[in-house]
Design an enzyme around this catalytic site. Structure first.
Site, PDB file in Angstrom:
ATOM      1  N   ARG A   1      -6.878   1.169  -3.558  1.00  0.00           N
ATOM      2  CA  ARG A   1      -6.047   0.029  -3.959  1.00  0.00           C
ATOM      3  C   ARG A   1      -4.785   0.490  -4.690  1.00  0.00           C
ATOM      4  NH1 ARG A   1      -8.852  -3.912  -7.415  1.00  0.00           N
ATOM      5  NH2 ARG A   1      -9.787  -2.038  -8.263  1.00  0.00           N
TER       6      ARG A   1
ATOM      7  N   ASN B   1     -10.831  -5.191  -2.964  1.00  0.00           N
ATOM      8  CA  ASN B   1     -12.123  -4.710  -2.491  1.00  0.00           C
ATOM      9  C   ASN B   1     -12.950  -5.907  -2.029  1.00  0.00           C
ATOM     10  OD1 ASN B   1     -11.632  -2.022  -3.140  1.00  0.00           O
ATOM     11  ND2 ASN B   1     -12.565  -2.170  -5.154  1.00  0.00           N
TER      12      ASN B   1
END
Length: 93
Positions: A18, A36
């Site tokens: 990320r 996620n």
């Protein structure tokens, strides 16, 4: 402008994916978000200029050196059009 939704499969959580995607998005002036998922995948919704979006996606597919060194790797990418449009920046969720 084009908006895509991308699902990254493989070892993509807990390897800095990320953060990597967020930095790339800022560099390529991409708006949207990365998050996620409960199933272990990472979901990206990205909107940007056609050329910058293609460069961004190419780099996402390659992955970052820290991600690869930690054993993380993308085994499959699913890309599709997305109807989500109203983004002010790029956020990590």
């Amino acid at each position: 402008m084009r908006t895509v939704e991308v699902t990254l499969e493989g070892r993509v959580q807990r390897v800095g994916m990320r953060n990597f995607v967020s930095r790339l998005a800022e560099k390529h002036r991409i708006t949207g978000y990365v998050e996620n998922q409960d199933d272990g995948t990472v979901r990206i919704v990205a909107r940007g200029d056609e050329i910058e979006l293609e460069l961004f996606l190419r780099k996402v597919k390659k992955g970052s050196l820290p991600v690869r060194l930690s054993g993380g790797k993308i085994t499959r990418i699913i890309e599709q059009s997305s109807q989500e449009l109203d983004f002010r920046g790029f956020e990590k969720r």
